[in-house]
Motif scaffolding. Structure first.
Motif, mmCIF file in Angstrom:
data_model
loop_
_atom_site.group_PDB
_atom_site.id
_atom_site.type_symbol
_atom_site.label_atom_id
_atom_site.label_comp_id
_atom_site.label_asym_id
_atom_site.label_seq_id
_atom_site.Cartn_x
_atom_site.Cartn_y
_atom_site.Cartn_z
ATOM 1 N N ALA A 1 -13.812 53.211 -25.944
ATOM 2 C CA ALA A 1 -15.231 53.590 -25.915
ATOM 3 C C ALA A 1 -16.112 52.473 -26.469
ATOM 4 N N ILE A 2 -15.668 51.847 -27.571
ATOM 5 C CA ILE A 2 -16.432 50.743 -28.162
ATOM 6 C C ILE A 2 -16.502 49.571 -27.190
ATOM 7 N N GLY A 3 -15.358 49.180 -26.640
ATOM 8 C CA GLY A 3 -15.327 48.071 -25.694
ATOM 9 C C GLY A 3 -16.169 48.350 -24.461
ATOM 10 N N PHE A 4 -16.146 49.600 -23.995
ATOM 11 C CA PHE A 4 -16.923 50.008 -22.826
ATOM 12 C C PHE A 4 -18.415 49.799 -23.069
ATOM 13 N N ILE A 5 -18.904 50.281 -24.194
ATOM 14 C CA ILE A 5 -20.335 50.192 -24.507
ATOM 15 C C ILE A 5 -20.768 48.734 -24.673
ATOM 16 N N VAL A 6 -19.971 47.967 -25.395
ATOM 17 C CA VAL A 6 -20.317 46.561 -25.629
ATOM 18 C C VAL A 6 -20.324 45.782 -24.312
#
Length: 268
Positions: free
Chosen positions: A221-226
């Protein structure tokens, strides 16, 4: 939960997904250079590409909205637009499913990425110089034969470091498609391609995502948003650069970055 790694890799993905420099190759090299275990991050590397894909949907929403309206109104241009995207997607879908295990095995070879980065950079310089005059303008106006040819060019990107966007854009240029149209067609083609690749990885690894200590949903989720936020900025700049200056700067970057990484890997 790990935080720094997903953020760093999300930035790398967002920066490189739509540039002809290979996002997968950069993620593999980032793992090698920073000491990450590639086997734990393979699913993450593929799934966060959807964040960059979402950036295309947001940036080009007017185009997609117009195509949707045209489909409902049975406009030929809209139907040709969708036809071209689907036809170009088919070769990667078929070959990707057939060679999935072999492709997956290549993802753990950073030295291969370095070599393909260098060779790809040389190829871009040659194609920029020798490609025939580009006269095809507009995604909907790309002929069927050319569309299928671009689809097979995309299959070259199954080798890490080749670059999906690089293969499709250079393939399109060599087949007579104008620069901006080639870049945008590559953007749109990424949508079904990466959705398919992500769905395959999620189904295959659905159990490992919930394993304690593994790279799971929070990190993804973090990688997706960034990657989404970074890609929004990169795509706008990229279209302007290639329209004015061509793809030469990216070719030289590939050659320099690939050579530097290869020297580091050999001597570490």
């Amino acid at each position: 939960m790990m935080i720094i790694q997903p953020i760093l890799l999300g930035i790398v993905e967002g920066l490189t997904e739509f540039l002809p420099v290979s996002s997968t190759g950069h993620l593999i090299l980032a793992g090698a250079l920073l000491g990450y275990d590639d086997s734990q991050w393979q699913v993450f590397d593929i799934v966060i590409q959807l964040g960059a894909i979402l950036a295309i949907v947001v940036l080009y929403w007017r185009t997609f909205w117009a195509v949707l309206g045209g489909l409902l109104e049975r406009r030929p241009t809209s139907w040709r637009f969708v036809r071209n995207i689907l036809l170009a997607f088919l070769p990667a879908a078929v070959i990707g499913l057939a060679l999935h295990k072999q492709i997956e095995a290549l993802l753990s070879k950073p030295e291969l990425v370095c070599v393909t980065l260098i060779l790809g950079g040389i190829a871009i310089l040659i194609i920029e110089r020798l490609a025939k005059r580009q006269t095809i303008v507009g995604v909907a106006d790309i002929p069927v034969k050319t569309t299928i040819g671009i689809g097979f060019f995309q299959c070259l990107a199954m080798v890490p470091g080749v670059s999906r966007s690089g293969a499709t854009i250079m393939g399109a240029l060599s087949l007579g498609v104008e620069r901006r149209t080639a870049a945008e067609f590559s953007f749109f083609l990424a949508i079904p391609t990466m959705i398919g690749a992500t769905a395959l990885e999620l189904v295959k690894n659905r159990h490992t995502l919930a394993t304690p200590g593994a790279v799971g949903v929070p990190e993804i989720a973090i990688g997706f948003i960034v990657s989404f936020l970074v890609a929004i900025l990169v795509v706008k700049a990229f279209v302007g650069i290639v329209t004015k200056h061509g793809f030469g700067p990216f070719a030289w970057y590939r050659i320099i970055a690939g050579s530097a990484a290869l020297i580091w890997l050999i001597n570490k």
